[in-house]
Design a protein around this motif. Structure first.
Motif, mmCIF file in Angstrom:
data_model
loop_
_atom_site.group_PDB
_atom_site.id
_atom_site.type_symbol
_atom_site.label_atom_id
_atom_site.label_comp_id
_atom_site.label_asym_id
_atom_site.label_seq_id
_atom_site.Cartn_x
_atom_site.Cartn_y
_atom_site.Cartn_z
ATOM 1 N N VAL A 143 31.016 42.551 36.216
ATOM 2 C CA VAL A 143 31.603 41.696 37.259
ATOM 3 C C VAL A 143 32.536 42.521 38.146
ATOM 4 N N ASN A 144 33.358 43.374 37.548
ATOM 5 C CA ASN A 144 34.271 44.211 38.324
ATOM 6 C C ASN A 144 33.512 45.139 39.267
ATOM 7 N N LYS A 145 32.374 45.663 38.810
ATOM 8 C CA LYS A 145 31.586 46.557 39.676
ATOM 9 C C LYS A 145 31.082 45.812 40.902
ATOM 10 N N ARG A 146 30.493 44.655 40.666
ATOM 11 C CA ARG A 146 29.827 43.941 41.749
ATOM 12 C C ARG A 146 30.794 43.247 42.694
ATOM 13 N N VAL A 160 47.284 56.567 35.776
ATOM 14 C CA VAL A 160 47.772 55.198 35.922
ATOM 15 C C VAL A 160 46.635 54.274 35.498
ATOM 16 N N LEU A 161 46.897 53.383 34.551
ATOM 17 C CA LEU A 161 45.868 52.467 34.074
ATOM 18 C C LEU A 161 45.935 51.165 34.854
ATOM 19 N N LEU A 162 44.822 50.779 35.451
ATOM 20 C CA LEU A 162 44.736 49.530 36.180
ATOM 21 C C LEU A 162 44.404 48.391 35.216
ATOM 22 N N PRO A 163 44.645 47.148 35.610
ATOM 23 C CA PRO A 163 44.309 46.017 34.737
ATOM 24 C C PRO A 163 42.812 45.966 34.446
ATOM 25 N N GLU A 164 42.458 45.316 33.342
ATOM 26 C CA GLU A 164 41.053 45.216 32.964
ATOM 27 C C GLU A 164 40.267 44.321 33.906
ATOM 28 N N ILE A 165 40.911 43.342 34.493
ATOM 29 C CA ILE A 165 40.259 42.467 35.472
ATOM 30 C C ILE A 165 40.762 42.861 36.850
ATOM 31 N N LEU A 166 39.855 43.339 37.701
ATOM 32 C CA LEU A 166 40.236 43.921 38.978
ATOM 33 C C LEU A 166 40.075 42.938 40.132
ATOM 34 N N THR A 167 40.848 43.200 41.174
ATOM 35 C CA THR A 167 40.647 42.583 42.481
ATOM 36 C C THR A 167 40.712 43.705 43.514
ATOM 37 N N GLU A 168 40.238 43.430 44.717
ATOM 38 C CA GLU A 168 40.329 44.445 45.763
ATOM 39 C C GLU A 168 41.786 44.819 46.013
ATOM 40 N N GLY A 169 42.652 43.837 45.968
ATOM 41 C CA GLY A 169 44.061 44.106 46.206
ATOM 42 C C GLY A 169 44.667 45.044 45.185
#
Length: 358
Positions: free
Chosen positions: A271-274, A331-340
């Motif tokens: 889902v994050n990829k698409r 830097v680790l980003l959250p597991e659920i991504l948004t464009e922001g």
């Protein structure tokens, strides 16, 4: 949770480099889960009736009721749901697996209790059961409707299996489902209570032969291997295969690096990829910031990736690591991504034109 966590901790204590969701790295296990859920879906759709004991794995627990039946039902639910839980519990799971066994099991006990909370509440407050809808014909309709989410799960598992074994492996698994479907139809068409003893024997022999043929197809299909890992999904032209040496080299050159730790069986990863990583705006932002994109595909077992995840205090995927220019600590980003979220992480990096002028 105890069963799965205990197996994971035992294997890791023996030297295996594994993380949360490791069972889905085995094509044979994925095939077994796909076939099991397919059969349960056929039963719920009304093709045949296998009884409450088997739908709840009660036969393994010694009956249709009791703690044994509940335990094995919980094992099935947890095993299948594992890749969906890791994104929400990445930090907790990474901590748990790196601690002594008693601390790890304590964390998994709390997680298991949380998953069981609705059932626990109904057990503690039986009066709540009176608020549930009364039994009736609607239950049969609901049962049939619920078969479709099971079939959707089968589609996902076949897709994962295909990425692991290639198109020939996926075709073999579909053939296995065909034979299991035939067996289910035979059992449902000639109900044991409405036919003679000889007819019962003949139809059950045919059903057994179909099951054996289906299992043979599945076993043979699980031996295939895809020619190349493809867990990076669509829009992956900008992405390169990850390796620790490549990250070290790029960081030493002062280049920013973004690593996507992913797997085909991780729904959140896909889902994050698409919805984010492969969107035009995000890919353009990576280009503007001159970020090298690397993908660490954990679809199949890879001890090197497992070791790196452990070093990042994570035990499952997805994990998104951004190495900024000159920094060896990501830097680790959250597991659920948004464009922001991605844009904010890239905001303080110099643009490509600024880098070129230097």
């Amino acid at each position: 949770f105890w069963a799965l966590a205990g197996l994971l901790l035992a294997l890791r204590a023996g030297g295996a480099q594994l993380g949360w969701g490791f069972q889905l790295q085995s094509p044979a296990f994925v095939a077994a889960m796909a076939l099991l859920i397919f059969v349960l879906g056929l039963s719920m759709a009304g093709v045949f009736e296998i009884g409450a004991s088997l739908t709840r794995l009660g036969s393994a627990g010694g009956g249709t009721e009791g703690y044994g039946s509940s335990f094995f039902s919980g094992v099935l639910a947890t095993v299948v749901a594992t890749p969906c839980t890791a994104p929400f519990m990445g930090g907790a799971l990474g901590y748990a697996i790196s601690q002594p066994a008693w601390e790890s099991m304590l964390v998994f006990t709390v997680l298991g209790a949380g998953m069981a909370t609705p059932y626990v509440l109904l057990s503690l407050f039986p009066a709540l059961l009176k608020r549930l809808p009364r039994p009736g014909a609607w239950m049969e309709t609901l049962k049939q409707v619920l078969s479709f989410p099971l079939f959707a799960t089968v589609i996902w598992l076949v897709w994962v299996f295909g990425l692991q074994t290639g198109i020939d492996g996926a075709a073999g698994l579909l053939a296995a489902m065909l034979f299991l479907g035939i067996a289910g139809w035979i059992v449902g068409r000639w109900n044991a209570y409405n036919i003679s003893g000889s007819m019962r024997f003949a139809t059950r022999v045919l059903a057994a032969l179909a099951i054996v043929a289906g299992l043979a197809f599945a076993w043979n299909a699980s031996a295939y291997r895809a020619p190349a890992a493809s867990g990076s999904g669509n829009g992956a032209a900008l992405w390169q295969p990850w390796s620790p040496a490549k990250v070290e080299s790029l960081v030493a050159e002062g280049k920013p690096v973004f690593v996507d730790f992913t797997a085909a069986w991780c729904l959140t990863c896909q889902v994050n990829k698409r919805t984010v990583l492969h969107r035009d705006a995000v890919e353009q932002a990576f280009r503007d910031k001159n970020v090298t994109l690397l993908v660490a595909d954990w679809t199949n077992n890879d001890p090197v990736i497992a070791t790196q995840l452990e070093a990042l205090n994570r035990s499952g995927v997805p994990v998104y690591a951004l190495y900024k220019s000159g920094s060896t600590k990501p830097v680790l980003l959250p597991e659920i991504l948004t464009e922001g979220i991605v844009m904010d992480a890239l905001a303080d990096l110099p643009t490509h034109s600024a880098v070129s002028q230097r």
